[in-house]
Design an enzyme around this catalytic site. Structure first.
Site, PDB file in Angstrom:
ATOM      1  N   ASP A  49       0.901  -1.251   0.044  1.00  0.00           N
ATOM      2  CA  ASP A  49      -0.068  -0.057   0.066  1.00  0.00           C
ATOM      3  C   ASP A  49       0.774   1.009  -0.013  1.00  0.00           C
ATOM      4  O   ASP A  49       1.705   1.316   0.981  1.00  0.00           O
ATOM      5  CB  ASP A  49      -0.820   0.091   1.405  1.00  0.00           C
ATOM      6  CG  ASP A  49      -1.915   1.254   1.479  1.00  0.00           C
ATOM      7  OD1 ASP A  49      -3.079   1.170   0.793  1.00  0.00           O
ATOM      8  OD2 ASP A  49      -1.322   2.252   1.923  1.00  0.00           O
ATOM      9  N   TYR A  54       3.155  10.042  -0.588  1.00  0.00           N
ATOM     10  CA  TYR A  54       4.227   9.390   0.168  1.00  0.00           C
ATOM     11  C   TYR A  54       5.516   9.623  -0.568  1.00  0.00           C
ATOM     12  O   TYR A  54       6.559   9.267   0.138  1.00  0.00           O
ATOM     13  CB  TYR A  54       4.173   7.780   0.354  1.00  0.00           C
ATOM     14  CG  TYR A  54       2.908   7.489   1.162  1.00  0.00           C
ATOM     15  CD1 TYR A  54       2.085   8.346   1.773  1.00  0.00           C
ATOM     16  CD2 TYR A  54       2.445   5.949   1.279  1.00  0.00           C
ATOM     17  CE1 TYR A  54       1.087   7.666   2.402  1.00  0.00           C
ATOM     18  CE2 TYR A  54       1.247   5.580   1.896  1.00  0.00           C
ATOM     19  CZ  TYR A  54       0.548   6.562   2.482  1.00  0.00           C
ATOM     20  OH  TYR A  54      -0.452   6.193   3.111  1.00  0.00           O
ATOM     21  N   LYS A  79      -3.114   6.081  -3.888  1.00  0.00           N
ATOM     22  CA  LYS A  79      -4.137   7.095  -3.754  1.00  0.00           C
ATOM     23  C   LYS A  79      -3.882   8.440  -4.364  1.00  0.00           C
ATOM     24  O   LYS A  79      -2.886   8.629  -4.541  1.00  0.00           O
ATOM     25  CB  LYS A  79      -4.102   7.212  -2.188  1.00  0.00           C
ATOM     26  CG  LYS A  79      -4.095   5.901  -1.465  1.00  0.00           C
ATOM     27  CD  LYS A  79      -3.942   6.205  -0.156  1.00  0.00           C
ATOM     28  CE  LYS A  79      -3.695   4.729   0.678  1.00  0.00           C
ATOM     29  NZ  LYS A  79      -2.412   4.682   0.939  1.00  0.00           N
ATOM     30  N   HIS A 112      -7.689   9.892  -1.444  1.00  0.00           N
ATOM     31  CA  HIS A 112      -7.120   9.705   0.063  1.00  0.00           C
ATOM     32  C   HIS A 112      -7.684  10.550   1.133  1.00  0.00           C
ATOM     33  O   HIS A 112      -7.625   9.711   2.155  1.00  0.00           O
ATOM     34  CB  HIS A 112      -5.493  10.284  -0.271  1.00  0.00           C
ATOM     35  CG  HIS A 112      -4.595   9.918   0.669  1.00  0.00           C
ATOM     36  ND1 HIS A 112      -3.185   9.897   0.228  1.00  0.00           N
ATOM     37  CD2 HIS A 112      -4.583   9.363   2.047  1.00  0.00           C
ATOM     38  CE1 HIS A 112      -2.411   9.251   1.287  1.00  0.00           C
ATOM     39  NE2 HIS A 112      -3.190   9.101   2.394  1.00  0.00           N
TER      40      HIS A 112
END
Length: 276
Positions: A49, A54, A79, A112
């Site tokens: 994931d 990120y 996401k 998200h």
């Protein structure tokens, strides 16, 4: 009840999603995230994931490529970030994520956060990606019951997954009940409350009874509550320990005592009041 690391839940569109996976939030792009993902895959993890925000999708993709495991055996989630929400910008953001990951398709694509006045347009873009076959399943993250109800009005597709902050201090039972009723799979982020529960006396006590550490007790509790869980770690030993939760079972009494730890307490932002 999942018996093995490779066991899957069946989503509302009949796609199989592993019950257990690796989260890579805060894992640094490059060597760190690549090592974590490679380690997880070597240990038998099938689900990874990540998210655009990120900043490590390229490293995740590289590790998947290096793993030598067939693409169809793995389940990859990413996401769309808040600043990219909206119809056209979401489609563009998806292409960027897919290119960074170096994959032909994404298994699960999530919104998200429920950005006000944006998430319905964003969802229309996800529905298009799903119909086009670019993603195998679409879902949301950090959605409360009222967000889900609003989204489902006028949408063609019910979200397959809702990924939320979920741990013994935040068990979100009303949300979980709503998701169950609507066949939306609940998934836990920060299942270990970012380490804040690892010294909890009750979890230590239950752990001693089963020969497990508090993290393993929490992750087992997730699975027995039928919640998909994706603990984050970059330490090989911890990645292995986290997955060592399939050889024991918590009693219903254990389960209820852990449920009783709930304080509706968050470590992350409140989905009804965030400013990013």
């Amino acid at each position: 009840m999942p018996k093995h690391l490779s066991d899957s839940t069946i989503l509302n569109n009949d796609v199989r999603m592993p019950w257990f996976g690796l989260g890579v939030w805060k894992a640094t792009e490059g060597g760190e995230v690549e090592r974590a993902v490679r380690t997880a895959i070597e240990l038998g993890y099938k689900s990874i994931d990540t998210a655009a925000v990120y900043g490590n999708e390229a490293g995740v993709g590289q590790a998947i490529k290096d793993s030598g495991v067939a693409r169809e055996e793995l389940f990859v989630t990413t996401k769309v970030w808040n600043s990219n929400q909206g119809y056209d910008t979401t489609l563009q953001a998806f292409e960027e994520s897919r290119n960074k990951l170096g994959l032909d398709y994404i298994d699960l694509y999530l919104i998200h956060w429920p950005v006000k006045d944006k998430y319905k347009e964003t969802w229309k873009a996800l529905e298009k990606l799903y119909r086009d076959g670019s993603v195998r399943a679409i879902g949301v993250s950090n959605f409360q019951v009222h967000h889900l109800e609003d989204l489902m009005q006028g949408s063609e597709i019910v979200p397959a997954v809702n990924q939320v902050e979920y741990h013994p201090r935040l068990s979100q039972r009303p949300l979980h009940d709503f998701c169950r009723k609507n066949r939306i799979q609940l998934e836990a982020w920060s299942p270990l409350m970012q380490g804040q529960l690892l010294n909890n006396p009750l979890l230590i006590e239950i752990g001693e009874k089963h020969g497990k550490n508090p993290a393993q007790i929490i992750l087992r509790w997730d699975l027995q509550n039928e919640v998909v869980t994706i603990p984050k770690s970059v330490t090989p030993e911890r990645i292995a320990q986290n997955a060592d939760v399939f050889d024991f079972e918590l009693s219903s009494e254990d389960m209820e005592r852990i449920h009783a730890l709930n304080l509706d307490q968050r470590v992350g932002a409140d989905p009804d009041n965030f400013n990013f």
